[in-house]
Design an enzyme around this catalytic site. Structure first.
Site, PDB file in Angstrom:
ATOM      1  N   HIS A 133       0.841  -1.189   0.000  1.00  0.00           N
ATOM      2  CA  HIS A 133       0.000   0.000   0.000  1.00  0.00           C
ATOM      3  C   HIS A 133       0.877   1.240   0.000  1.00  0.00           C
ATOM      4  CE1 HIS A 133      -4.175   1.361   0.535  1.00  0.00           C
ATOM      5  NE2 HIS A 133      -3.614   2.457   1.005  1.00  0.00           N
TER       6      HIS A 133
ATOM      7  N   ASP B  89     -14.371   3.456   6.494  1.00  0.00           N
ATOM      8  CA  ASP B  89     -13.212   4.139   5.890  1.00  0.00           C
ATOM      9  C   ASP B  89     -13.579   4.682   4.518  1.00  0.00           C
ATOM     10  OD1 ASP B  89     -10.361   4.924   5.721  1.00  0.00           O
ATOM     11  OD2 ASP B  89     -10.416   3.561   4.023  1.00  0.00           O
TER      12      ASP B  89
ATOM     13  N   ARG C  83     -12.967  13.204   3.872  1.00  0.00           N
ATOM     14  CA  ARG C  83     -11.692  13.886   4.118  1.00  0.00           C
ATOM     15  C   ARG C  83     -11.162  14.514   2.840  1.00  0.00           C
ATOM     16  NH1 ARG C  83      -8.278   9.310   5.717  1.00  0.00           N
ATOM     17  NH2 ARG C  83      -6.602  10.814   5.715  1.00  0.00           N
TER      18      ARG C  83
ATOM     19  N   SER D 219      -6.580   4.805   8.487  1.00  0.00           N
ATOM     20  CA  SER D 219      -7.272   4.496   7.230  1.00  0.00           C
ATOM     21  C   SER D 219      -6.547   3.364   6.494  1.00  0.00           C
ATOM     22  CB  SER D 219      -7.314   5.766   6.372  1.00  0.00           C
ATOM     23  OG  SER D 219      -7.624   5.471   5.044  1.00  0.00           O
TER      24      SER D 219
ATOM     25  N   LYS E  87      -7.718  -0.990   6.405  1.00  0.00           N
ATOM     26  CA  LYS E  87      -7.951  -1.744   5.167  1.00  0.00           C
ATOM     27  C   LYS E  87      -7.029  -2.948   5.087  1.00  0.00           C
ATOM     28  CE  LYS E  87      -7.610   1.907   2.312  1.00  0.00           C
ATOM     29  NZ  LYS E  87      -7.950   3.194   2.886  1.00  0.00           N
TER      30      LYS E  87
END
Ligand code: URA
Length: 432
Positions: free
Chosen positions: A84, A163, A170, A185, A189
């Site tokens: 990620h 999220d 956001r 966040s 995930k």
């Protein structure tokens, strides 16, 4: 029963909230009982006051509890890996890493997000591929990782729905670049989607949410702590985001560049990061390779064509058209040319990201539609020599007026000087 306005006020005044209070706020929001405006105010209070490690953990847990979780290890009997990024400009790394790792025999399962602010999102890029489905059910996700070796999905209503809602909120309320909100966040995930080993690419610099290496280290440490708490192996790569990664910025353009990289023809900075991240994932996997062997296998998958074959299998499994010619092309292409000779001293990532956003490659409000075809291709990067009149970049636009505005914005992103600046690697630091 909590009173959201009271929690917002206490956070605004710098108090630490209880885990149960944070859970009720987030879960109430996910159920639609607490409106966007109160969560937006809460995020802004967090932006200024921050969250303690205990609050960050409570937020992560609450995000995870808003939906279901997957135990990929138990479902597959294998160690599944994931990667990620904290978000950058031109960052299509996951698109190239996923098929390379899968081609080496390591299952890759990832849940991704959409673009935030001036940064692109993996899901938006994948949706540039005609037919590609990002919303798989949990059962489809597991079956695809098992049968095809790779799946990248969005936050469905089942996995981390809070999220998904918070992320979109956001994005349009200037509350993205807060360390604890980003850490919670991302890690919610990662933990909910079930991978046991995770490589986190923490971007640093002008185009990243973390502008300094110190802030990037703090974010990396916060995410490592959340991963450790959940029993996951995490490695953080701190990587340069002072200039866009690779050449392409914009959804279909980035998909094309990711495929070129999977075929061994990508731009050098991007190709290096892809091979490095792939090798680290292979080294963390149940193949138990040392780093040199992991790197050798990642390179071999690119050069022998097995990564490109895995790209095709993956896209087709998610309903996508794997033919490059299916990617939409913008009707207008304009060049940005050098007005002097010398070298590229700087190529501002934010300016390029914002120019792409204004062309339509990103969203300005939650409900904006993305134009997948538009974007920018940076033909010259920091350190490259140029002659007056050379093409620095191409703008791919939907119409003349947006093309002209983007040409001006991209020209302003380039700083040309007599001498090239000192070389600057893409990988800055590794934190394990
Ligand atoms: N990526 C995420 O998944 N979440 C953030 O908050 C920022 C980047």
């Amino acid at each position: 029963m909590i009173h959201p306005a009271e929690l917002i006020q206490r956070k605004r005044d710098g108090e630490e909230l209880d885990s149960e209070e944070i859970a009720e706020l987030i879960l109430g929001y996910a159920r639609g009982e607490i409106p966007d405006y109160q969560l937006a105010a809460f995020c802004m209070a967090v932006y200024f006051r921050g969250l303690t490690p205990r609050e960050t953990y409570a937020l992560t847990e609450a995000l995870i509890r808003s939906g279901e979780t997957v135990d990929l290890g138990a479902a597959l009997g294998r160690k599944v890996v994931d990667k990620h990024s904290t978000g950058g400009v031109g960052d299509k790394t996951s698109l190239a890493v996923a098929p390379i790792v899968a081609a080496c025999g390591v299952p890759f399962g990832k849940m991704s997000g959409r673009g935030l602010g001036h940064t692109g999102g993996t899901l938006d890029k994948l949706e540039a591929i005609p037919g590609f489905r990002v919303e798989l059910t949990i059962d489809e996700f597991i079956a695809q990782v098992r049968d095809v070796g790779v799946a990248i999905v969005g936050q469905t209503a089942e996995l981390v729905p809070a999220d998904k809602a918070l992320y979109a909120l956001r994005d349009v309320t200037a509350t993205v670049d807060q360390l604890s909100l980003i850490a919670a966040s991302i890690m919610s995930k990662k933990i909910a989607a079930g991978a046991q080993a995770i490589v986190l690419d923490v971007k640093v610099g002008d185009g990243a949410f973390m502008k300094s290496i110190e802030d990037a280290r703090h974010l990396a440490e916060a995410m490592l702590a959340l991963g450790e708490h959940a029993g996951r192996k995490v490695v953080c790569l701190l990587t340069d985001m002072d200039q866009p990664l690779g050449s392409a910025v914009g959804n279909a353009l980035e998909v094309r560049e990711a495929l070129e990289t999977v075929r061994g023809q990508g731009p050098p900075d991007f190709a290096e990061l892809v091979l490095d991240a792939s090798a680290r994932l292979l080294a963390l996997s149940d193949l138990e390779l040392d780093e040199a062997e992991a790197r050798r296998r990642a390179e071999a998958a690119v050069s022998d064509g097995s990564a490109a074959a895995s790209w095709r299998r993956w896209l087709e499994a998610q309903g996508g058209d794997a033919d490059e010619s299916a990617l939409e092309q913008a009707p207008i292409v304009r060049e940005v040319v050098a007005d002097r000779s010398g070298a590229v001293a700087r190529l501002g990532a934010v300016r390029v990201g914002v120019a792409a956003l204004h062309l339509g490659a990103g969203r300005r409000t939650k409900d904006d539609e993305i134009d997948h075809a538009v974007g920018i291709v940076c033909r010259r990067k920091r350190g490259d020599a140029v002659d007056a009149g050379d093409v620095l970049a191409e703008v791919h636009a939907r119409d003349d007026s947006s093309a002209e505005a983007a040409v001006r914005a991209v020209a302003a992103a380039y700083e040309l000087a007599d001498e090239a600046p000192p070389a600057h690697p893409v990988l800055l630091e590794v934190i394990e």
